[in-house]
Design a protein around this motif. Structure first.
Motif, mmCIF file in Angstrom:
data_model
loop_
_atom_site.group_PDB
_atom_site.id
_atom_site.type_symbol
_atom_site.label_atom_id
_atom_site.label_comp_id
_atom_site.label_asym_id
_atom_site.label_seq_id
_atom_site.Cartn_x
_atom_site.Cartn_y
_atom_site.Cartn_z
ATOM 1 N N LEU A 1 0.562 -1.296 0.133
ATOM 2 C CA LEU A 1 0.075 -0.084 -0.110
ATOM 3 C C LEU A 1 1.181 1.618 0.028
ATOM 4 O O LEU A 1 0.818 2.354 -0.787
ATOM 5 N N ASP A 2 1.819 1.082 1.000
ATOM 6 C CA ASP A 2 2.994 2.410 0.941
ATOM 7 C C ASP A 2 3.397 2.547 -0.106
ATOM 8 O O ASP A 2 4.081 3.997 -0.899
ATOM 9 N N ALA B 1 1.762 2.022 -3.576
ATOM 10 C CA ALA B 1 1.295 2.019 -4.339
ATOM 11 C C ALA B 1 0.709 3.883 -3.817
ATOM 12 O O ALA B 1 0.631 4.529 -4.944
ATOM 13 N N LEU B 2 0.480 4.595 -2.846
ATOM 14 C CA LEU B 2 0.591 5.372 -2.364
ATOM 15 C C LEU B 2 1.645 6.825 -2.415
ATOM 16 O O LEU B 2 1.162 7.578 -3.336
ATOM 17 N N LEU B 3 3.051 6.077 -3.285
ATOM 18 C CA LEU B 3 4.158 6.908 -3.030
ATOM 19 C C LEU B 3 4.058 6.988 -5.142
ATOM 20 O O LEU B 3 4.173 8.115 -5.305
ATOM 21 N N LEU C 1 1.217 7.083 -6.465
ATOM 22 C CA LEU C 1 -0.451 7.737 -6.263
ATOM 23 C C LEU C 1 0.256 9.183 -6.521
ATOM 24 O O LEU C 1 -0.327 10.178 -7.402
#
Lengths: 329, 286
Positions: free
Chosen positions: B88-89, B91-93, B95
């Motif tokens: 998730l981290d 993917a968030l980065l 994003l």
């Protein structure tokens, strides 16, 4: 989201003293009093911004129930938020704007939309869940864009009347704020109670180790489905508050950007911490509304940078800064 | 009907070029690159800025490839510190990076949709089996087919490709054998990103360049990857061709519900075969 969040239970300090246990309650009361009294000494414009923060805060809290508590990172949660907003707006225009009706319709619509799409998303986890919810959110956005007879197409649903309580329309920004605040608090309390219940504990178990929870006999798929529908319903309530405040819904309210901003709010606040999500929502709304105009509407640029910085510097969000001892709500 | 099928192939091959990079980066490196759509739009804006002549078009292709390689290498380095953190981290980065890239493009090129002319000589139509069809789209089908064959041969028939497939199958084992994982990651990330920006230039005359396009193509690429199976070149090709046909046919037959047709295809595959049509064994197990 699994390995990072599990803190060994043995490392937790001794049971908190009475003072320590009473402190969060006292803080909550003070915050509530300040929030309730805010319109009395704020300008109408600031009250409206505060209203938006409360609306977005409830939306972020409903997302946090998925992301932080259950470990299901959703990038399409705005689909249910927007679905609730459209339903509430449509009912206000065509049937009645009398107080509980748009709320209930919005909640129902959000929950139904989540129920219709959730059975497929909860079959997956992790990054697959992220991709699927992203696709669903975008599908709903395109539906809102193309179904012009119902949604007004790209222009959105305009001319939504003010919410009425007992026949009197809530036009004053302060009264509207109190209405939004009361409903949002109710929604927050529902989510908070769920997160504290045995069901919430089971959801955190699923987040940390789903195979083990399944082995222990928990129907994990059912639990995940139920929490997905509940989160959709709460998002729908937030959506109906959005339409009560903005009196307008556009396809952008369902879209990828709205979903990402909500996820950003949860991440800033620290996933799993409900009050952190509200705090994160406040940051996101303030950046977008106060910094956005001075940057020619390029708020997303700043928020993108915030995203990158938060991922590097605050792995557990603002809630992880001071009270790193706990992982529960 | 024939026009729709040909359109489906044109879109399908374009999606393949876009999605194969996403698929390999995720299949190999476990990084879901949500900036992939922004890279595509970067290529599209380059095409809008340069296109109009053959020289301009080729220049846009060259710049896009170089910029894509650099951006991919940079993204690879940026995700490196997050290696031990959750998916998730990462993917968030990416994003966050996608926001920054997309907003910067809007600041540079403005809010208005830009159209991209096809190179001279290809902007007309030709006759195919009795129907007229835009020449550029035929060329796109040809380029896509050639690229598909090249990527397939590189991945399936060369030493480097064997290394890539081995990394998809078992990353730890490959690093135990003395291969520097980080180097493989940088190279695959760079090539995958370059394919995305190239697809943006090639897709310019079809999609144009506009704000919001990044999310649209990112979704299409994700659907392709999920349907085809992660980390598989053939899966990406099959998924892209299916989605190309489904999407164009849906738009012709049920214009109002086209996006639902896409979602229905995705749901069907996920229910029947959760790992994707050609998905490998190891991918789901993570």
């Amino acid at each position: 989201m699994t390995a990072v969040q599990t803190l060994p239970v043995a490392d937790q300090p001794a049971p908190p003293s009475v003072l320590r246990r009473g402190l969060p309650g006292a803080v909550a009361v003070v915050v509530l009093v300040v929030l309730a009294a805010a319109p009395l000494f704020l300008a109408p414009f600031a009250t409206t911004t505060l209203t938006r923060i409360v609306v977005f805060g409830l939306f972020a809290v409903s997302l946090d129930l998925l992301v932080g508590v259950t470990g299901l990172p959703s990038l399409g949660h705005a689909g249910y938020f927007g679905a609730g907003a459209y339903a509430a707006g449509w009912v206000s225009i065509n049937v009645t704007a009398e107080a509980p009706i748009p709320l209930l319709v919005g909640a129902l619509m959000g929950a139904v939309a989540a129920a219709l799409t959730g059975w497929i998303t909860v079959r997956t986890g992790g990054v697959f869940f992220l991709m699927l919810t992203l696709a669903i959110g975008e599908t709903l956005t395109q539906l809102a864009n193309s179904w012009e007879s119902l949604t007004g197409g790209a222009n959105g649903l305009t001319g939504v009347p003010s919410v009425r309580i007992g026949g009197a329309p809530l036009v004053n920004a302060g009264f509207l704020y109190w209405y939004v605040l009361v409903v949002a608090l109710l929604g927050f309390v529902v989510v908070w109670l769920v997160a504290r219940s045995p069901w919430g504990a089971a959801l955190r178990g699923i987040r940390d180790n789903e195979p083990r929870m399944r082995a222990l006999g928990y129907p994990t798929a059912l639990y995940k489905y139920a929490v997905f529908v509940l989160a959709g319903g709460v998002a729908g309530v937030a959506g109906s508050l959005l339409v009560a405040q903005a009196r307008l819904v556009t396809p952008a309210d369902l879209g990828f950007l709205t979903s990402s901003f909500a996820l950003l709010a949860v991440v800033i606040g620290g996933a799993g911490s409900l009050w952190g999500a509200v705090l994160g929502a406040a940051v996101v709304v303030l950046v977008r509304e106060t910094l956005g105009p001075s940057l020619d509407g390029h708020g997303p640029l700043v928020l993108g940078v915030v995203f990158v910085v938060v991922v590097y510097l605050l792995p557990r969000g603002a809630a992880g800064l001071r009270w790193s001892r706990r992982r529960s709500t | 009907m024939l026009v729709s099928v040909l359109n489906g192939f044109a879109i399908g091959f374009l999606l393949f070029i876009l999605a194969v990079g996403l698929s390999l980066v995720f299949g190999m490196m476990d990084v879901l690159n949500l900036a992939h759509g922004a890279l595509f739009v970067g290529g599209a804006y380059l095409a809008a800025a340069f296109a109009g002549s053959w020289g301009g078009f080729l220049a846009a292709l060259g710049i896009a490839t170089a910029a894509g390689l650099a951006a991919g290498a940079l993204l690879s380095l940026m995700t490196e510190p997050l290696r031990s953190r959750s998916h998730l981290d990462q993917a968030l980065l990416t994003l966050g990076v996608a926001f920054v890239v997309a907003e910067s493009l809007i600041i540079v090129f403005g809010d208005d949709p830009l159209s991209v002319p096809a190179p001279p000589g290809l902007d007309g139509s030709v006759s195919v089996l009795g129907v007229t069809y835009p020449a550029y789209r035929l060329l796109l089908i040809g380029i896509g087919a050639v690229l598909a064959v090249v990527v397939h041969l590189v991945v399936e028939r060369t030493r480097v490709g064997a290394l890539v497939r081995a990394t998809v199958a078992d990353r730890e084992m490959v690093s135990t054998l003395g291969v520097d994982n980080r180097l493989v990651k940088v190279v695959v990330f760079a090539v995958g990103s370059a394919l995305a920006t190239t697809a943006g230039v090639l897709g310019g005359p079809i999609y144009g360049a506009r704000p919001g396009l990044d999310a649209t193509v990112l979704i299409l690429a994700l659907v392709v990857v999920v349907i085809g199976g992660l980390g598989s070149v053939r899966g990406a090709l099959l998924g892209a061709l299916i989605i190309g046909q489904v999407d164009t046919l849906g738009r012709v037959l049920l214009p109002e519900l086209a996006s639902f047709v896409l979602f229905a295809a995705l749901a069907l595959v996920l229910v029947l075969r959760p790992q994707g049509i050609l998905g490998g064994m190891g991918v789901r197990a993570r």
